[in-house]
Each structure stands twice: as C-alpha cells, then as structure tokens.
Design a protein around this motif. Sequence first.
Motif, short mmCIF file in Angstrom:
data_model
loop_
_atom_site.label_atom_id
_atom_site.label_comp_id
_atom_site.label_asym_id
_atom_site.label_seq_id
_atom_site.Cartn_x
_atom_site.Cartn_y
_atom_site.Cartn_z
N ALA C 286 0.85 -1.19 0.00
CA ALA C 286 0.00 0.00 0.00
C ALA C 286 0.88 1.24 0.00
N THR C 287 0.35 2.32 -0.54
CA THR C 287 1.15 3.55 -0.60
C THR C 287 0.81 4.44 0.58
N ASP C 288 -0.44 4.37 1.02
CA ASP C 288 -0.92 5.28 2.04
C ASP C 288 -0.92 4.61 3.40
N ALA C 289 -0.02 5.02 4.28
CA ALA C 289 0.07 4.40 5.59
C ALA C 289 -1.13 4.72 6.46
N GLY C 290 -1.98 5.66 6.03
CA GLY C 290 -3.11 6.05 6.85
C GLY C 290 -4.37 5.25 6.59
N GLN C 291 -4.40 4.48 5.50
CA GLN C 291 -5.64 3.77 5.17
C GLN C 291 -5.94 2.67 6.18
N PRO C 292 -7.23 2.26 6.33
CA PRO C 292 -7.56 1.23 7.32
C PRO C 292 -6.93 -0.12 6.97
N ASN C 293 -6.80 -0.98 8.00
CA ASN C 293 -6.21 -2.32 7.83
C ASN C 293 -4.83 -2.27 7.17
N SER C 294 -4.02 -1.32 7.55
CA SER C 294 -2.67 -1.28 6.99
C SER C 294 -1.64 -1.42 8.10
N PHE C 295 -0.51 -1.93 7.73
CA PHE C 295 0.56 -2.18 8.70
C PHE C 295 1.84 -1.61 8.12
N THR C 296 2.55 -0.84 8.90
CA THR C 296 3.83 -0.31 8.44
C THR C 296 4.91 -0.92 9.31
N GLY C 297 5.96 -1.42 8.65
CA GLY C 297 7.02 -2.06 9.42
C GLY C 297 8.28 -2.23 8.60
N THR C 298 9.27 -2.91 9.21
CA THR C 298 10.56 -3.09 8.56
C THR C 298 10.67 -4.53 8.04
N VAL C 299 11.19 -4.68 6.83
CA VAL C 299 11.36 -6.00 6.23
C VAL C 299 12.53 -6.71 6.91
N GLU C 300 12.29 -7.84 7.55
CA GLU C 300 13.38 -8.54 8.24
C GLU C 300 13.98 -9.67 7.41
N HIS C 301 13.10 -10.34 6.62
CA HIS C 301 13.60 -11.43 5.78
C HIS C 301 12.95 -11.34 4.42
N VAL C 302 13.70 -11.67 3.39
CA VAL C 302 13.14 -11.73 2.04
C VAL C 302 13.52 -13.08 1.45
N VAL C 303 12.55 -13.85 0.99
CA VAL C 303 12.85 -15.09 0.28
C VAL C 303 12.20 -15.04 -1.08
N TYR C 304 13.03 -15.16 -2.10
CA TYR C 304 12.52 -15.12 -3.46
C TYR C 304 12.12 -16.53 -3.86
N ARG C 305 10.84 -16.73 -4.24
CA ARG C 305 10.36 -18.07 -4.58
C ARG C 305 9.89 -18.17 -6.01
N GLY C 306 10.43 -17.37 -6.88
CA GLY C 306 10.01 -17.44 -8.27
C GLY C 306 8.76 -16.61 -8.50
N GLN C 307 7.60 -17.24 -8.35
CA GLN C 307 6.38 -16.50 -8.61
C GLN C 307 6.03 -15.53 -7.49
N THR C 308 6.47 -15.85 -6.29
CA THR C 308 6.16 -14.94 -5.18
C THR C 308 7.42 -14.57 -4.42
N LEU C 309 7.25 -13.49 -3.67
CA LEU C 309 8.31 -13.03 -2.81
C LEU C 309 7.75 -13.11 -1.39
N THR C 310 8.39 -13.87 -0.54
CA THR C 310 7.89 -13.98 0.82
C THR C 310 8.63 -13.01 1.73
N LEU C 311 7.86 -12.18 2.42
CA LEU C 311 8.45 -11.17 3.31
C LEU C 311 8.09 -11.47 4.76
N GLN C 312 9.02 -11.21 5.64
CA GLN C 312 8.68 -11.18 7.06
C GLN C 312 8.82 -9.72 7.47
N VAL C 313 7.70 -9.13 7.86
CA VAL C 313 7.71 -7.70 8.19
C VAL C 313 7.45 -7.52 9.68
N ARG C 314 8.34 -6.75 10.34
CA ARG C 314 8.14 -6.50 11.76
C ARG C 314 7.34 -5.24 11.99
N CYS C 315 6.19 -5.44 12.64
CA CYS C 315 5.36 -4.29 13.01
C CYS C 315 5.26 -4.30 14.52
#
Lengths: 264, 293, 355
Positions: C286-315
């Motif tokens: 999301a671009t707007d951190a103010g919209q409902p149901n949004s989470f802002t955090g820091t990316v701790e892990h990135v795993v590239y799986r081809g079709q998807t990118l799996t993120l672990q985000v710390r909020c």
Amino acid sequence: MADKNFLPRLSWAILITLLYLFLLAPIIIVFIISFDTRQYLAFPPESLSFGSYVKVFHNAKFVSAFWRSLAIGAVVGFVAVSAGMLLSLSLVRYRFRGRGAVNFLILAPFLVPHIVLAVGIMLVIAPIGLLDSYPGIVLAHLGITIPYTVRTITMSLTAVDARVEEAARVHGASPLMVFWRITLPLVRPGLVAGGVIAFLISFDEATISLFIVSVKASTLPTEIYHYLEHSTDPQIAALSVILILISVVVVIGVERLIGLRKAL
Amino acid sequence: MSAAPATGSPRSGGNSRALLLMLLLPGLAALMVTFLLPLIWLLRASFASDTTSAFGGGDVTLESYRAVLFDPFYWQVAWNTLVLGFNVAVPAVVLSYPIALFLTRTTSRFRGVLTALAVAPLLTSSVVRTYGWMVILGDRGVINSGLQALSLTGGPIRLSNNSLGATVALVEILMPYAILAMLSGFGRLNLQLEEAAAMLGANRLKVFTRIILPLSLPGVLTAALLVFVLAISSFVTPRLMGGGRVFVLGTEVFNEATVTLNWPLAAALSVMLLVLFSSIILLYQRALSALET
Amino acid sequence: MADHHVVIDQLVKTYPGAPKPSVDSVSFSLPRGEMLALLGPSGCGKTTILRMIAGLVDPTSGAIRIDGRDVSSIPVHKRNMGMIFQAYALFPHMTVAENISFGLEMRKVGRSEREERVLKALDLVKLTGLGGRKVSQLSGGQQQRAAIARSLVIEPELLLLDEPLSNLDAKLRDEMRDEIRDIQARTGVTAIFVTHDQDEALSMADRLAVMSAGRLEQIGTPREIFDRPQTQFVASFIGAGTFFKGKVVEPGLAMVEGLKPLRFTSHARLGSTVQLLIRPHRLVLATDAGQPNSFTGTVEHVVYRGQTLTLQVRCGDRLLQADLPTHAGVLPEKQSEVTLSVAAEDVTLVGEEAP
C-alpha cells in the motif's frame, strides 16, 4: 605405498590360505584317498580308480543304512518344518503370556550337550520299546532340529510385510486363503532352507543316534562309526565323499535361499 | 493363556486363543518329548538304585553319585575332560581369529563363497571329518608317509590313538563354530574406525592393539566358550581318534550307557557333565558382564 | 444423510491400555462418487478411521453404514472394499496380472471373465501389455498403477487410499495426483484417502475432513477449509498466515494490541475476544500508511520463490508474513520500510470467546 605394503599383505594372504587349508584338510584328503585302490589306508595313493566307490555300492550294510538315513532325514525334515512353521506363526503373529517361555524352550536344546540329551532320550524311549526303531530315532532328532526350522522360518515370516496380507484380506481373501495364497508362498525359502538343514542334521548326526539305534534302525553315520572302530580302509573315504557331496548341495541351496550365516 | 494377535484383529477372542493353542501344540509336544522329559528322566534315573532297569527302578539313592565321586578314575576323567576342552579351545580360537578377521574386513567379491567355505564344514558329518583326521594322522597316514618319504623319521610317529590326535581333530572340527561366533561378535569392527585411528597417528600395531583387539574381544570370548563346551561334551572324535586310550566324560557316558549298561551311572555322569557345562556358561556370562561394565 | 452412500456415525476407537481414544466420536458422510480427504498430522487417527472402514480394525463403538447398512460386523474379506496401501503392498510373488486377478479369484469369477476384466483394468491405469511383468520389475509409479488396478477391478463399494503418493518422488507425485483424480472421476467410485499433505488434499479431494488428536475439526470443500477455517488448528495446519487476537469494539472492528484496529466482515458479538487470521497472499503493498487495515514495518527477511516473494515484516512486536507477486513492480528490499494492507473481507474470523 604399494611396495611398502606388499610384504605384510603377502604374509597375511599366505596365513589365511594355510588356515583355510587346515580347515578343509580332512575333506580334501578324504577326497583323494577315496580314489585309492588298496585294501588298507595309506598315502599317497598308488593308482587312482573308482574301486572304492564300487565297493561301497556293493556293501549291503552301507546301502541299506544310506536309504534308512535318507528316509529318517526326510521324515525329520518334514515334521520339523511343520512343527516349526506352526511355532513360528504363533511366535511372530501373537503376543501371549508364556511367549518368552516358549521361545526359551525352543532355543534350550542349543544349550544342552547332545550327549546329555542322548542319554535322556534313551531313558525316555527305552521303556516304551522305541530303542532302535524308526519312531525312536525320528523323535530323538526332532528336538535338535526344530530350533533350526523355527529360526529360518521365523526369519522369513518376519520379513513378510503385514500390509501385503492385509491387502489380500481387504481384496476378498479369507484368513485361510491369505495363509495359503500369500503367507505360505512368501515363507517358502525359509521352509525349504529349514527343511534341508533339518534333513542334513539328521542325516549326519552321530552322537544321539549312537545311543538310540543299533541294528534295525542304524543310520549311515552310526554304521561308519562302527566300521571305523575296526578298519579305516578307503571304502569309508568313498562313502564320506558321497556324504560330503550331499552336504555341498544343501549348503549351496541354503546359501541361495536365505544365506548360510543367518541359518546356522 | 491370554492371546492377542500382533497384527490385525481377531473376530473373537475365543477363536484366536483356540487357534494359538493349535499352532503351539504340535511343536511344544515334540519339544516336550525330545527335550524336557529326557532331562527330567535323566535326573530321576541318576538317583535310581536298580542299575538294570531303564527308569524309576528301585529306591531313590545317591549310590551312582557316590560311585563317581569316590572313584579316583572319574576324577581323572573329569580332569582329562577339562584339559581337553582347554587344549582344544585355545588353538581353535587362535586359528579361527585371523579367518574371522579376514572375512569381516575383506571387500572381495568372493566374500560370500569364502564365508560359506569357512562355516560349511559344520554341515558335514563329524564322523566323516574325524575319519579325515585318521587318514592324515594315522601311522601310515599323510604326515607319517611324508616324513618317511623325506627320511626324516625311521618309523611312524604316534599322532593318533592318543589325546594329541583327538585334540588336533577337535580343533579343526570345532573351528567353524568359533568362526561363526566371531563373525557375529565382530559387528562393531569397521574399516572406518581403523582409518580414523590411522589418521590420528596410530601405526598398524597400535591400530590392532588399541582398536581391533578390544572391539573383537567379546566375539573371541564367545567363540572360546562355545568351543570349550562343545569339546568337553564330545565323544565321537575322542573315541575314534583316541583309539580307546582317551578317557573323557563323553566316552565314559557312552561306555556306561551302551556297553556296561549301567544306566543310573551314565545318567549321573551326564548330570555332572550338564552341571559342568552350565557352570561354565554362567561363569562366562559373569565374565562378560564384568567386561562390559 | 439418508441418501448418502457412506455414513460414518459416532465412530470411536480406544486401544486397550491407551489413556485417550485414538478416534473420538467422528461422524461424516459421503454422497456416491465423492472423493474425500482425511487430512491431519501423523497420529491424529485418520489412518485408524480408514482401517476401521476397511475392516482391519474393530471400532470400539459407532457405526459404518454403506447404503444404510451397518457393515461393522462384516468380516474384512466380505466387505468389498478396494484399498491402496502406502507402499502398495503388491503380492511380491505374483505377476502384475496375477495381482489384479487375485480379488476376482477370491470372488470365484470365471477364468475368461477374469482375464477380460484384468485387461480392462490394465488399460484403465495405462499398464497395457505389462500384465506379465513381475512386481519387482515395475517402477514406483507403475506399482502404484498396478495397486489401483488391483483395487478397482473388483468394483469395490468404496476405494480407500492410505497416503497413496507418499512413496513417489515430487514429479511423479504431481502426475499420479492427476491420474488418480482422473481414474476416480471416470469410474465414479466413492473414495476416501488419507494424507498429511495439505496440497495433495486440496488439489485431489471434493471435500476435506481435517482431524486433530482423534477429533474431526472441520469438514468442507477445499475452498471453505482454506478461506473459512473454523478453528485455529485448521487455520494453522492448512496454509500459512498470521493470527491476531483482538477485542470487538464495534461491529466488524477489533482492537488489536500494538497495532491499528482491524476491520473484518464476519459477525462477532460486541465485547468478545476474537482470533483473526490474515493469509500471506492476501496482503498487498500500500502507498498510504493512513488507510484502514494497513501495517507499516521493517522487512526482516526476504525469500525469493520465483512466482512470489515472501516477506517477514516486523510491526512493533508482531511479525507478519506476506507473499507478494513478483511482477508487482518495485519489490521491497531487506531492512526497507513497507506498508501492507488487507481488505476487510480477507480478514478471517477463526475463533470467538464471549466477553
């Protein structure tokens, strides 16, 4: 590297060869002597022939003892395998109170010297008139052969995948059918191996037999024993070679079926 | 007896119990008659006073045991038996050890054949193999003929019809048992252990004394015990090779049972042999557990 | 229920000496021609249920009804079931054709009919011409096919499959998965299969029954199970996701500790404590951190799986898992700050405790 190891390796090889020679010496010597033509024991043979073999085939005592031993061995093999199959089934497939005791009883004859067993069996069967009889000698050989058949059959039976039997049941086989069509064919190597080992033990056994039989039911080993008390001529060598050949056939058979080391 | 099949499930407990009984009965009956009863009969007969009947004749008496224990001849026989057992066990184990070690370590594709060759003599009649040794050790046998052909001796040397002949023959006859026992006991030996020891700086001798020998010791002990107990209960080989001049418990039992026909005495001697046999096995088990702790 | 082909009713199995039942009052039913997956971790009782249906294990209580008739007292060999075992359990001393013919022989089917039906069965599983082979000469996939043919040739009431794909390597597994589905659809046989592999269950079964510790947790279509898990066990066993505990403060809004309030669409009573689940693939950048149901955090892990990118985000003290499609423009990097959002209908209610 290779040069440094050459001498130790060579002496090791020589040592092993010599030990094997010692181990096989009586069999090799008996084989050579059996082709000697003389009436008495001497070495080396002067000339080689099948004379001793011809004499053995004309010795009515040996020939009839041979057939008796064969028949006794066959009956012992059959009965030991049948009893062994049933015992193995109960030991492998059931958990019951007293199972440990049954297991011990089966293995116990391994722990008692044959000569002690021989005296005991003699005392048991003498009063009921079974000394020097076929039932007597067959009974005497059962105790020492059943442990072997139980061992080989149990081995085969444990290797049978329980799922395979379940598959047969699910797909319509009654318990009896499962046994007949699935279990029995799958343990056949163990049955045959156990049978031939039991046969051979009975066929070669001398200690117990000497206590049980004398004339009417004498076996080949007992005849040879009594003959050797007086004479050691090459006839016995020829006879021994025949016995050894039978053993060789059995050894190869057992090795093919389930592996000799596991069976003994 | 309560019964439950290990696999699957019984339709009804009663059926399954009846089936189990049917499975057990023939084999147990056979073992009862050929193993358990003989031992009981043996014990009873050894206390019987009537030496002419097979079983239960006369009163219960210690006569047979007294006859054995107060006769120096039987003490000599017992001593001979133990000496024979010892003289057979030691060389048999020493000679079998290299073969067992070789069979455990070899990677040859003939390993199966060589193993079969080493243990197969078990399946040839001991009478036949004893005969082989009569041929080899006899007065006109292989060794004496060879020695005379080479003019090393004037007349034959006494190699058979004495305890030497019986000992040599028994060593060879019982070696396959020793090899078999060692092969099963050497399971913990493996080439990687030896390689690891060598890489840590052990030379051949050190590898043997520090790795191979300790790991193979239990197998060696089992082999020694087996050969010993088989040797002290043997009678066909001592009798034939000894030419009637070797007196051990086995030959005396046979003599009393089939020649003299003093069955209570034969039974008493058998019981003593059995006691000797069992106490050695017990001692061995003590020794083995002491070794392991 | 009455018109259902197979009905499992209050089935219980307690092994002697066991403190708890292995199967605890399980009930479910199947219409004719359905393929049902029994899914659960090992030891959950799924295999025991299958073996009770086959007749290999006796139930402690309960009934197994086929076409309304309780079969619990029919001995195993008369139940007319087909079963595929985990390691196939083909008869090693028989040829492929003899294996397939076995069930027909037991049913005393005549020789010529037997041969005909064996040939047909071989065709069905694409083993045409291999009837004379020994079992040991077959590959893993072929053994699997032979086992299927052996079970189907007797035209069983019910086909039971015990972890049918677990002995195959990954590529063959996909192939056999489609194959089994296809054969089942063509023959129209009612089938129950046991598995611990959720992918297998989701892709093969018409419906899934998820089990845990001897109890049936939820039964439903793959979609229902995945998107509307009813218990936390089902939600966590099937698919990944992040759980949130919150208190319902107004209809469709829950306060979650340390985060912004979460909107959801399911009904929950005011004041109750709820468990909410967000699947990783439902989270979007999301671009707007103010919209409902949004989470802002820091990316701790990135795993590239081809079709998807799996993120672990710390909020705050929470770690969120997100699967982003790799074609979604600029992808976040490790240690960067991102804002993720989720639609209210993609927040799943999996548990509710009354206030």
